[in-house]
Scaffold this active site. Sequence first.
Site, PDB file in Angstrom:
ATOM      1  N   HIS A  26       1.209  -0.973  -0.318  1.00 11.98           N
ATOM      2  CA  HIS A  26       0.034   0.664   0.023  1.00 11.98           C
ATOM      3  C   HIS A  26       1.219   1.175  -0.090  1.00 11.98           C
ATOM      4  O   HIS A  26       2.340   1.084  -0.086  1.00 11.98           O
ATOM      5  CB  HIS A  26      -0.777  -0.635   1.127  1.00 11.98           C
ATOM      6  CG  HIS A  26      -0.293  -0.571   2.184  1.00 11.98           C
ATOM      7  ND1 HIS A  26       0.511   0.818   3.083  1.00 11.98           N
ATOM      8  CD2 HIS A  26      -0.688  -0.859   3.620  1.00 11.98           C
ATOM      9  CE1 HIS A  26       0.639   0.747   3.893  1.00 11.98           C
ATOM     10  NE2 HIS A  26      -0.075  -0.337   4.852  1.00 11.98           N
ATOM     11  N   HIS A  29       4.271   1.696   2.610  1.00  9.17           N
ATOM     12  CA  HIS A  29       5.171   0.895   1.687  1.00  9.17           C
ATOM     13  C   HIS A  29       5.966   1.853   0.442  1.00  9.17           C
ATOM     14  O   HIS A  29       7.324   2.257   0.808  1.00  9.17           O
ATOM     15  CB  HIS A  29       5.144  -0.328   1.348  1.00  9.17           C
ATOM     16  CG  HIS A  29       3.984  -1.799   2.525  1.00  9.17           C
ATOM     17  ND1 HIS A  29       2.980  -1.918   1.553  1.00  9.17           N
ATOM     18  CD2 HIS A  29       4.458  -2.264   3.461  1.00  9.17           C
ATOM     19  CE1 HIS A  29       2.368  -2.383   3.047  1.00  9.17           C
ATOM     20  NE2 HIS A  29       3.336  -2.744   3.524  1.00  9.17           N
ATOM     21  N   CYS A 134       1.926 -11.225  20.469  1.00  5.30           N
ATOM     22  CA  CYS A 134       2.536 -10.871  19.286  1.00  5.30           C
ATOM     23  C   CYS A 134       1.855 -11.179  17.953  1.00  5.30           C
ATOM     24  O   CYS A 134       3.491 -11.222  17.496  1.00  5.30           O
ATOM     25  CB  CYS A 134       1.589  -8.619  19.113  1.00  5.30           C
ATOM     26  SG  CYS A 134       0.214  -8.298  17.124  1.00  5.30           S
ATOM     27  N   CYS A 137       3.544  -8.770  15.378  1.00  9.11           N
ATOM     28  CA  CYS A 137       4.475  -7.946  15.297  1.00  9.11           C
ATOM     29  C   CYS A 137       5.403  -8.872  15.265  1.00  9.11           C
ATOM     30  O   CYS A 137       6.934  -8.741  15.586  1.00  9.11           O
ATOM     31  CB  CYS A 137       4.375  -7.618  16.780  1.00  9.11           C
ATOM     32  SG  CYS A 137       2.935  -5.988  17.044  1.00  9.11           S
ATOM     33  N   CYS A 152      -2.436  -5.703  21.729  1.00  6.48           N
ATOM     34  CA  CYS A 152      -1.727  -5.465  20.920  1.00  6.48           C
ATOM     35  C   CYS A 152      -0.873  -3.895  21.013  1.00  6.48           C
ATOM     36  O   CYS A 152      -2.329  -2.916  20.453  1.00  6.48           O
ATOM     37  CB  CYS A 152      -1.117  -5.898  19.621  1.00  6.48           C
ATOM     38  SG  CYS A 152       0.035  -5.377  18.882  1.00  6.48           S
ATOM     39  N   HIS A 155      -1.125  -3.258  16.981  1.00  9.11           N
ATOM     40  CA  HIS A 155      -2.381  -3.406  16.680  1.00  9.11           C
ATOM     41  C   HIS A 155      -3.698  -3.424  16.659  1.00  9.11           C
ATOM     42  O   HIS A 155      -4.695  -4.182  15.993  1.00  9.11           O
ATOM     43  CB  HIS A 155      -2.453  -5.023  16.281  1.00  9.11           C
ATOM     44  CG  HIS A 155      -0.783  -5.299  14.675  1.00  9.11           C
ATOM     45  ND1 HIS A 155       0.636  -5.346  15.516  1.00  9.11           N
ATOM     46  CD2 HIS A 155      -1.066  -4.535  13.887  1.00  9.11           C
ATOM     47  CE1 HIS A 155       1.019  -6.123  14.547  1.00  9.11           C
ATOM     48  NE2 HIS A 155      -0.129  -5.465  13.036  1.00  9.11           N
ATOM     49  N   LYS A 303      -4.453   5.214  10.728  1.00  6.71           N
ATOM     50  CA  LYS A 303      -2.688   4.688   9.643  1.00  6.71           C
ATOM     51  C   LYS A 303      -3.078   4.011   9.378  1.00  6.71           C
ATOM     52  O   LYS A 303      -3.848   3.134   8.842  1.00  6.71           O
ATOM     53  CB  LYS A 303      -1.714   4.266  10.996  1.00  6.71           C
ATOM     54  CG  LYS A 303      -0.290   3.694  10.630  1.00  6.71           C
ATOM     55  CD  LYS A 303       0.213   2.854  11.685  1.00  6.71           C
ATOM     56  CE  LYS A 303       1.208   2.481  11.180  1.00  6.71           C
ATOM     57  NZ  LYS A 303       1.065   1.016  10.297  1.00  6.71           N
ATOM     58  N   LYS A 306      -3.983  -1.920   5.766  1.00  2.00           N
ATOM     59  CA  LYS A 306      -5.028  -2.718   5.330  1.00  2.00           C
ATOM     60  C   LYS A 306      -6.384  -3.396   6.020  1.00  2.00           C
ATOM     61  O   LYS A 306      -7.558  -3.346   5.695  1.00  2.00           O
ATOM     62  CB  LYS A 306      -3.979  -4.316   4.878  1.00  2.00           C
ATOM     63  CG  LYS A 306      -4.114  -4.883   5.350  1.00  2.00           C
ATOM     64  CD  LYS A 306      -3.618  -6.669   4.886  1.00  2.00           C
ATOM     65  CE  LYS A 306      -3.446  -7.164   6.450  1.00  2.00           C
ATOM     66  NZ  LYS A 306      -3.898  -9.195   6.263  1.00  2.00           N
TER      67      LYS A 306
HETATM   68 ZN   LIG Z   1       0.902  -6.468  17.077  1.00  2.00          ZN
END
Ligand SMILES: [Zn+2]
Length: 517
Positions: A26, A29, A134, A137, A152, A155, A303, A306
């Site tokens: 996306h 990146h 996680c 991560c 997390c 996330h 942020k 996806k």
């Molecule tokens: Zn995470």
Amino acid sequence: MDTDTGGQKDTFYVTTPIYYPNDVPHIGHAYTTVAADVLARWQRLKGRRVHFLTGVDEHGQKLFRTAEEQGVAPQAFVDGMLPRWTELLELLHVTNSDFIRTTEPRHQQAVRAFMQVLYDRGDLYTATYAGPYCVRCEAYYTVEELIDGELCPIHRRPVERLEQENWFFRLSKYAPDLLKLYDERPDFVAPAVRMNEVRSFVEGGLEDISASRSAFDWGVPLPWAPGHVFYVWFDALLNYITAIGYGADPGRFAHIWPADVQLVGKDIIRFHAVYWPAMLIAAGVEVPRQVYAHGFLLVGGEKMGKSNATGIRPAELVERFGVDCYRYYFLREISFGHDGTFSWESMEQRYTTDLANDLGNLANRVLTMVGSYRGGVVPEATGEPGDAEAALAADHATAVEGMRAFDRLEFKRGLEDLWTLVGGVNRYVEARKPWALHRAGADADLDRCLATCVDALRVIAVLVSPVMPDAAAALWDKLGLPEALAEQRYPAAAALGGTPAGTRVDRGALLFPRLEE
Ligand SMILES: [Zn+2]
């Protein structure tokens, strides 16, 4: 810590993080990759030899599970995803020197060689570890770090409790070396806010970190412990040295390492500014010169990623705005190092205002006048320079000096200064009114005016080339200059007066045509 590599580093080395190919790329990146490419092109423009590395991180539990969910072997899965990532580089005209996949033998062999050094030095030991983990991560957290004790912090998803017999890296032992590094080299981490964050983290006390996994076998196996693979972060971080010959080609390694700039997103700064230098110090390898953390791209306040429906594909934007505008927009719109917001509206505005109006129309206008008044041939700069020329020379100096902000990765600042010159040429045309000079038959003044405008366009093409390589090349072609754009070097090629008289220009198509509705 600064073990001499015994060679002579002569190469500017820039890296991006290697990306997880568990999904398609996306704009987040692409943001890092384009910034690295602009830096690489800028250094080449300055005459540096450049090595620019990017790639994919193909190991780890997250990928293993994604492949499992799709019912394919992990290798087949990553092979299938690879084109999505290499296509992105082509789409954005990225000039990386190498592309590493962590499944490649060259990488795996060098990871084993590096980790063997840590093992032989007694920096790896075995213990059982249990804690909140996680999977996304690929990292353990303490309960205090979790949101509401269960999510997390990155996330915002539930963590798992993982208990494993693991090999551990004696990270805690290297806290004094890290603090000494941060003290001696305050720009080791940039921007400064990230350095402060990293220093506080280390000052808060470091715990040893897990260096292996045994619950699955998708990774680089430990040479001395069957059934274990290296923790994906150890494996991944090492790509920066395995790709340039660590453990395999010491001569090559010495020419390229240490990295000059390692670009990362701020969410992975701890891995790159704490674990990574500690690993290198432990193995007696020099640390990179700088780890630079950029901010998050936000879309509608969230942020980029996806998971929250903000996953905009770079190809959609390139299709609408072209690759040059794509590269320009993110670096001009957002202060690199800070969070910034993407919107279609602001991208349209940048295209129309900065590119189509300020630059594209300017080039078209100047070249049209050279065509109508001088048969398309650049005249000799005759006539007397006056206040208008002096004002333009000042804008030119601002642009040429301002571009040095790229050395500090202040791309927005550099582009603002470069647009001072773009605006300056527009102001110059309005002040000198070449159409009026033509009507009045003031040939000497008209010659100087047109020659000055064409010369300034040449400088703009040189300076803008790291950011907008296609537009720069197109402009260069229109100017009909004898030497190739690729052979131009900053700052010599950015000096005024470098356009030979007699050059034949060709207006051609608009650089930035009006956007279709
Ligand atoms: Zn995470």
